[in-house]
Design a protein around this motif. Structure first.
Motif, PDB file in Angstrom:
ATOM      1  N   GLU A  95      44.114  29.255  -4.467  1.00  0.00           N
ATOM      2  CA  GLU A  95      42.764  29.136  -4.419  1.00  0.00           C
ATOM      3  C   GLU A  95      41.981  27.691  -5.071  1.00  0.00           C
ATOM      4  N   ALA A  96      42.852  27.360  -6.183  1.00  0.00           N
ATOM      5  CA  ALA A  96      42.545  26.158  -7.065  1.00  0.00           C
ATOM      6  C   ALA A  96      42.791  24.801  -6.086  1.00  0.00           C
ATOM      7  N   THR A  97      43.769  24.752  -5.338  1.00  0.00           N
ATOM      8  CA  THR A  97      44.149  23.825  -4.505  1.00  0.00           C
ATOM      9  C   THR A  97      43.023  23.736  -3.325  1.00  0.00           C
ATOM     10  N   GLN A  98      42.636  24.887  -2.721  1.00  0.00           N
ATOM     11  CA  GLN A  98      41.632  25.052  -1.842  1.00  0.00           C
ATOM     12  C   GLN A  98      40.174  24.227  -2.241  1.00  0.00           C
ATOM     13  N   LEU A 139      38.268  21.330  -0.933  1.00  0.00           N
ATOM     14  CA  LEU A 139      36.721  21.434  -0.641  1.00  0.00           C
ATOM     15  C   LEU A 139      35.866  20.239  -1.336  1.00  0.00           C
ATOM     16  N   LEU A 140      36.162  19.890  -2.425  1.00  0.00           N
ATOM     17  CA  LEU A 140      35.564  18.886  -3.381  1.00  0.00           C
ATOM     18  C   LEU A 140      35.589  17.558  -2.788  1.00  0.00           C
ATOM     19  N   GLU A 141      36.373  17.268  -1.860  1.00  0.00           N
ATOM     20  CA  GLU A 141      36.172  16.060  -1.109  1.00  0.00           C
ATOM     21  C   GLU A 141      34.875  15.620  -0.657  1.00  0.00           C
ATOM     22  N   THR A 142      33.958  16.807  -0.470  1.00  0.00           N
ATOM     23  CA  THR A 142      32.676  16.568   0.123  1.00  0.00           C
ATOM     24  C   THR A 142      31.779  17.343  -1.135  1.00  0.00           C
ATOM     25  N   PRO A 143      30.422  17.257  -1.191  1.00  0.00           N
ATOM     26  CA  PRO A 143      29.838  17.984  -2.279  1.00  0.00           C
ATOM     27  C   PRO A 143      29.568  19.292  -1.838  1.00  0.00           C
ATOM     28  N   GLN A 144      30.005  20.325  -2.747  1.00  0.00           N
ATOM     29  CA  GLN A 144      30.066  21.862  -2.762  1.00  0.00           C
ATOM     30  C   GLN A 144      29.303  22.390  -3.835  1.00  0.00           C
ATOM     31  N   THR A 145      28.543  23.310  -3.686  1.00  0.00           N
ATOM     32  CA  THR A 145      28.116  24.375  -4.628  1.00  0.00           C
ATOM     33  C   THR A 145      28.963  25.448  -5.023  1.00  0.00           C
ATOM     34  N   ILE A 146      28.799  26.091  -6.015  1.00  0.00           N
ATOM     35  CA  ILE A 146      29.673  27.399  -6.452  1.00  0.00           C
ATOM     36  C   ILE A 146      29.652  28.351  -5.266  1.00  0.00           C
ATOM     37  N   ALA A 147      28.450  28.471  -4.734  1.00  0.00           N
ATOM     38  CA  ALA A 147      28.462  29.601  -3.523  1.00  0.00           C
ATOM     39  C   ALA A 147      29.035  29.097  -2.399  1.00  0.00           C
ATOM     40  N   THR A 148      28.972  27.776  -2.161  1.00  0.00           N
ATOM     41  CA  THR A 148      29.779  27.203  -0.776  1.00  0.00           C
ATOM     42  C   THR A 148      31.268  27.114  -1.081  1.00  0.00           C
ATOM     43  N   ILE A 149      31.831  26.997  -2.243  1.00  0.00           N
ATOM     44  CA  ILE A 149      33.064  27.148  -2.592  1.00  0.00           C
ATOM     45  C   ILE A 149      33.590  28.763  -2.354  1.00  0.00           C
ATOM     46  N   CYS A 150      32.796  29.579  -3.078  1.00  0.00           N
ATOM     47  CA  CYS A 150      33.182  31.037  -2.724  1.00  0.00           C
ATOM     48  C   CYS A 150      33.252  31.471  -1.689  1.00  0.00           C
ATOM     49  N   ARG A 151      32.261  31.150  -0.970  1.00  0.00           N
ATOM     50  CA  ARG A 151      32.441  31.465   0.728  1.00  0.00           C
ATOM     51  C   ARG A 151      33.597  30.896   1.272  1.00  0.00           C
ATOM     52  N   SER A 152      34.054  29.915   1.145  1.00  0.00           N
ATOM     53  CA  SER A 152      35.022  29.137   1.773  1.00  0.00           C
ATOM     54  C   SER A 152      36.636  29.611   1.352  1.00  0.00           C
ATOM     55  N   ILE A 153      36.679  30.074   0.224  1.00  0.00           N
ATOM     56  CA  ILE A 153      38.031  30.660  -0.467  1.00  0.00           C
ATOM     57  C   ILE A 153      38.049  32.166  -0.375  1.00  0.00           C
ATOM     58  N   GLY A 154      36.680  32.873  -0.050  1.00  0.00           N
ATOM     59  CA  GLY A 154      36.693  34.330   0.221  1.00  0.00           C
ATOM     60  C   GLY A 154      36.468  34.882  -1.129  1.00  0.00           C
ATOM     61  N   ALA A 155      36.223  34.236  -2.128  1.00  0.00           N
ATOM     62  CA  ALA A 155      35.637  35.014  -3.116  1.00  0.00           C
ATOM     63  C   ALA A 155      34.142  35.641  -3.377  1.00  0.00           C
ATOM     64  N   LYS A 156      34.286  36.957  -2.868  1.00  0.00           N
ATOM     65  CA  LYS A 156      33.136  37.559  -2.727  1.00  0.00           C
ATOM     66  C   LYS A 156      32.440  38.361  -4.078  1.00  0.00           C
ATOM     67  N   SER A 157      33.137  38.404  -5.161  1.00  0.00           N
ATOM     68  CA  SER A 157      32.550  39.102  -6.192  1.00  0.00           C
ATOM     69  C   SER A 157      31.986  38.016  -7.353  1.00  0.00           C
ATOM     70  N   ASP A 158      31.043  38.505  -8.149  1.00  0.00           N
ATOM     71  CA  ASP A 158      30.698  37.866  -9.358  1.00  0.00           C
ATOM     72  C   ASP A 158      31.873  37.217 -10.207  1.00  0.00           C
ATOM     73  N   ALA A 159      32.961  37.834 -10.206  1.00  0.00           N
ATOM     74  CA  ALA A 159      34.198  37.655 -10.786  1.00  0.00           C
ATOM     75  C   ALA A 159      34.548  36.234 -10.363  1.00  0.00           C
ATOM     76  N   GLY A 160      34.747  36.292  -9.049  1.00  0.00           N
ATOM     77  CA  GLY A 160      35.343  35.180  -8.459  1.00  0.00           C
ATOM     78  C   GLY A 160      34.050  33.862  -8.431  1.00  0.00           C
ATOM     79  N   SER A 161      32.843  34.001  -8.753  1.00  0.00           N
ATOM     80  CA  SER A 161      32.065  32.958  -8.952  1.00  0.00           C
ATOM     81  C   SER A 161      32.122  32.325 -10.380  1.00  0.00           C
ATOM     82  N   THR A 162      32.540  33.351 -11.320  1.00  0.00           N
ATOM     83  CA  THR A 162      32.938  33.121 -12.681  1.00  0.00           C
ATOM     84  C   THR A 162      34.153  32.182 -12.596  1.00  0.00           C
ATOM     85  N   GLN A 163      35.172  32.511 -12.015  1.00  0.00           N
ATOM     86  CA  GLN A 163      36.454  32.001 -11.893  1.00  0.00           C
ATOM     87  C   GLN A 163      36.297  30.441 -11.357  1.00  0.00           C
TER      88      GLN A 163
END
Length: 91
Positions: free
Chosen positions: A40-43, A47-71
């Motif tokens: 996930e860290a590598t993903q 992704l950060l090759e282009t501008p990303q928000t936390i929400a777009t990163i979470c969607r892209s790596i499949g982090a669906k919970s608040d814990a994923g957003s925190t991580q």
């Protein structure tokens, strides 16, 4: 540790490591980086090759919970503190 804003977009610092060897130094293979697995860290790094928000990163790596957003926020803060990412000029 840097405060990562949910509404801001983050992107790699142009001076950041680009080669696989340099990325390995950024994203340890022990899978404990910012409580995300190495995959996930590598993903996130890719992704950060282009501008990303936390929400777009979470969607892209499949982090669906608040814990994923925190991580993801924790990883971004670590990368920001190491001057590897920056707030996107487009934000």
């Amino acid at each position: 540790m840097a405060e990562i804003l949910p509404s801001a977009s983050y992107v790699r610092n142009p001076k950041a490591a680009k080669s696989e060897a340099e990325q390995s130094a950024i994203l340890p293979s022990n899978g404990e980086h910012a409580e995300l697995g190495v995959e996930e860290a590598t993903q996130v790094w890719e992704l950060l090759e282009t501008p990303q928000t936390i929400a777009t990163i979470c969607r892209s790596i499949g982090a669906k919970s608040d814990a994923g957003s925190t991580q993801v926020s924790s990883l971004l803060a670590e990368l920001y503190d190491q001057d590897l990412i920056q707030v996107s000029p487009d934000t």
